[in-house]
Write a protein that holds these residues in place. Structure first.
Motif, PDB file in Angstrom:
ATOM      1  N   PHE A 329      18.755  40.387  48.167  1.00 27.68           N
ATOM      2  CA  PHE A 329      19.648  39.316  47.742  1.00 27.68           C
ATOM      3  C   PHE A 329      20.742  39.780  46.783  1.00 27.68           C
ATOM      4  O   PHE A 329      21.881  39.319  46.872  1.00 27.68           O
ATOM      5  N   PRO A 330      20.444  40.702  45.848  1.00 23.06           N
ATOM      6  CA  PRO A 330      21.528  41.174  44.959  1.00 23.06           C
ATOM      7  C   PRO A 330      22.707  41.787  45.703  1.00 23.06           C
ATOM      8  O   PRO A 330      23.825  41.778  45.172  1.00 23.06           O
ATOM      9  N   THR A 331      22.496  42.311  46.910  1.00 20.71           N
ATOM     10  CA  THR A 331      23.622  42.891  47.647  1.00 20.71           C
ATOM     11  C   THR A 331      24.688  41.849  47.963  1.00 20.71           C
ATOM     12  O   THR A 331      25.863  42.187  48.125  1.00 20.71           O
ATOM     13  N   ALA A 332      24.281  40.588  48.050  1.00 23.99           N
ATOM     14  CA  ALA A 332      25.213  39.523  48.402  1.00 23.99           C
ATOM     15  C   ALA A 332      25.903  38.912  47.193  1.00 23.99           C
ATOM     16  O   ALA A 332      26.966  38.303  47.329  1.00 23.99           O
ATOM     17  N   ILE A 333      25.320  39.074  45.995  1.00 21.97           N
ATOM     18  CA  ILE A 333      25.861  38.373  44.829  1.00 21.97           C
ATOM     19  C   ILE A 333      26.313  39.305  43.703  1.00 21.97           C
ATOM     20  O   ILE A 333      26.968  38.854  42.771  1.00 21.97           O
ATOM     21  N   ILE A 334      25.975  40.591  43.779  1.00 25.31           N
ATOM     22  CA  ILE A 334      26.272  41.464  42.645  1.00 25.31           C
ATOM     23  C   ILE A 334      27.757  41.800  42.545  1.00 25.31           C
ATOM     24  O   ILE A 334      28.270  42.073  41.465  1.00 25.31           O
ATOM     25  N   TRP A 335      28.452  41.767  43.666  1.00 19.50           N
ATOM     26  CA  TRP A 335      29.872  42.118  43.645  1.00 19.50           C
ATOM     27  C   TRP A 335      30.709  40.876  43.359  1.00 19.50           C
ATOM     28  O   TRP A 335      30.472  39.826  43.940  1.00 19.50           O
ATOM     29  N   PRO A 336      31.679  40.957  42.458  1.00 12.89           N
ATOM     30  CA  PRO A 336      32.443  39.765  42.074  1.00 12.89           C
ATOM     31  C   PRO A 336      33.219  39.129  43.224  1.00 12.89           C
ATOM     32  O   PRO A 336      33.404  37.913  43.254  1.00 12.89           O
TER      33      PRO A 336
END
Length: 401
Positions: A329-336
């Motif tokens: 899941f962080p792959t989808a939300i970590i980038w601004p």
């Protein structure tokens, strides 16, 4: 009574039709006559068609990757804003010998991306077969993967996305596959982790799938030391490579801060990018399509929104997929910057959930119980229609940056 699949239907037609049996079936190579090969052949054919239609697309950051390949070849002294792509050297590196052969940078990058597109399709099929335990559902997982909007836009482009999707899927597949095997050697554990660790040098988001592999092997107490050793070896080589070019690990923080200054994270942009990654490929400004496609668009959104959570909840591997979701899941939300390229990194969970959910819903409907052939033929028809719609926009709209 066991119902026949669409592959059984094809084989039945070929067998009872003398003309097909004599003129067509006799000319098909033996390796394509099995149902397994027929499925893979279908996946391969559709992948090649989509690659041809979407080959070598250029995006704003494509020029930096091309310049970096020329830099590696010694044809260019510097690369503007190298900090944006220096931590992803492998695709430009693989493209360099092809540039020498074809003398075409765009074409060379397209070939590299196409290789990982096809590799990702095979991984999607194998992962679907491993987790869903069904050949038809595995085929559908692969078909949804290769015809998803995010793949059509970026899969064969001058980018690193197709490689990232391949390595993320490969990490999940190898993790679950080794858990089901007995007496796995230390060399295999090390080699698995080494290959996936190299994927981080294709695109850094692969690290989250690598952490999932490390976590599962720690919990299962199988292959943890070998996995950690491979990560350290590749990590050391990566740090050495960056230092040779005059960069440190702080380059990741610097790149993130620059992106954050450009555009901040938001819940609504995230949901939009998530839907566009798996469902929609055409914007609302195409006015001539609005009236005709509104109902279909709403239907697709409903299918996606309902089938995906149901498919994940009623999956026999529900707990495993849930843990996989936590790590990816962080792959989808970590980038601004919220775009579908990052949301599609969750495909090993989302695509499997959507396909399994559609199968679960149809299996509960009354009319499917009297249908002579497997009701999954309706899922195939749905996927093919969506593929046509998804393909239309990328190949008919000229991007201008």
């Amino acid at each position: 009574m066991k119902r026949r699949s669409y592959v059984d239907l094809i084989h039945h037609i070929l067998r009872i039709t003398p003309l097909f049996h004599k003129r067509l079936l006799g000319k098909i190579p033996d390796y394509l006559k099995s149902k397994e090969s027929l499925r893979l052949y279908l996946i391969l054919c559709i992948s090649i068609v989509e690659i041809i239609l979407n080959f070598g697309r250029i995006f704003p950051d494509s020029s930096q990757y091309m310049d970096f390949s020329l830099f590696l070849l010694g044809r260019q002294g510097t690369v503007s804003q190298m900090y944006q792509i220096v931590m992803r050297p492998m695709v430009p590196l693989l493209a360099t010998p092809l540039i020498l052969i074809f003398n075409n940078v765009n074409f060379s990058f397209g070939l590299v991306s196409s290789f990982f597109w096809i590799g990702g399709a095979i991984v999607a099929y194998k992962l679907g077969k491993l987790l869903l335990k069904d050949d038809d559902l595995a085929t559908l997982v692969a078909l949804v993967y290769v015809t998803a909007p995010a793949m059509l836009w970026h899969g064969a482009a001058v980018l690193t996305d197709s490689a990232a999707y391949f390595f993320i899927g490969l990490a999940i597949y190898l993790t679950f596959m080794r858990e089901q095997q007995m007496n796995v050697s230390s060399k295999r554990y090390f080699f698995d982790a080494f290959i996936v660790s190299l994927g981080v040098l294709f695109k850094e988001v692969v690290v989250f799938a690598l952490l999932f592999m490390l976590y599962r092997r720690f919990v299962k107490r199988k292959g943890f030391k070998e996995t950690l050793t491979a990560i350290v070896v590749v990590g050391f080589c990566g740090v050495l490579y960056l230092s040779l070019l005059g960069f440190g690990l702080d380059i990741f923080i610097f790149k993130y801060s620059v992106a954050y200054d450009t555009r901040s994270w938001g819940v609504y942009p995230f949901f939009v990018s998530f839907v566009r990654a798996y469902v929609l490929s055409y914007p609302e400004r195409i006015q001539e399509w609005i009236s005709a496609m509104d109902l279909f668009r709403i239907g697709r959104l409903l299918v996606f929104a309902v089938a995906t959570p149901l498919g994940l909840y009623f999956s026999k591997r529900r707990k495993d997929l849930f843990m996989c979701t936590l790590f990816l899941f962080p792959t989808a939300i970590i980038w601004p910057v919220m775009v579908e390229r990052f949301s599609f990194c969750l495909w090993p969970v989302i695509v499997l959930g959507m396909v399994n959910g559609m199968d679960f819903i149809l299996s509960k409907l009354t009319f499917t119980r009297v249908f002579p052939y497997n009701y999954r033929i309706f899922i195939y028809l749905y996927v093919f229609v969506c593929a046509i719609v998804n393909t239309y926009y990328p190949i008919t709209v000229k991007l201008e940056w």
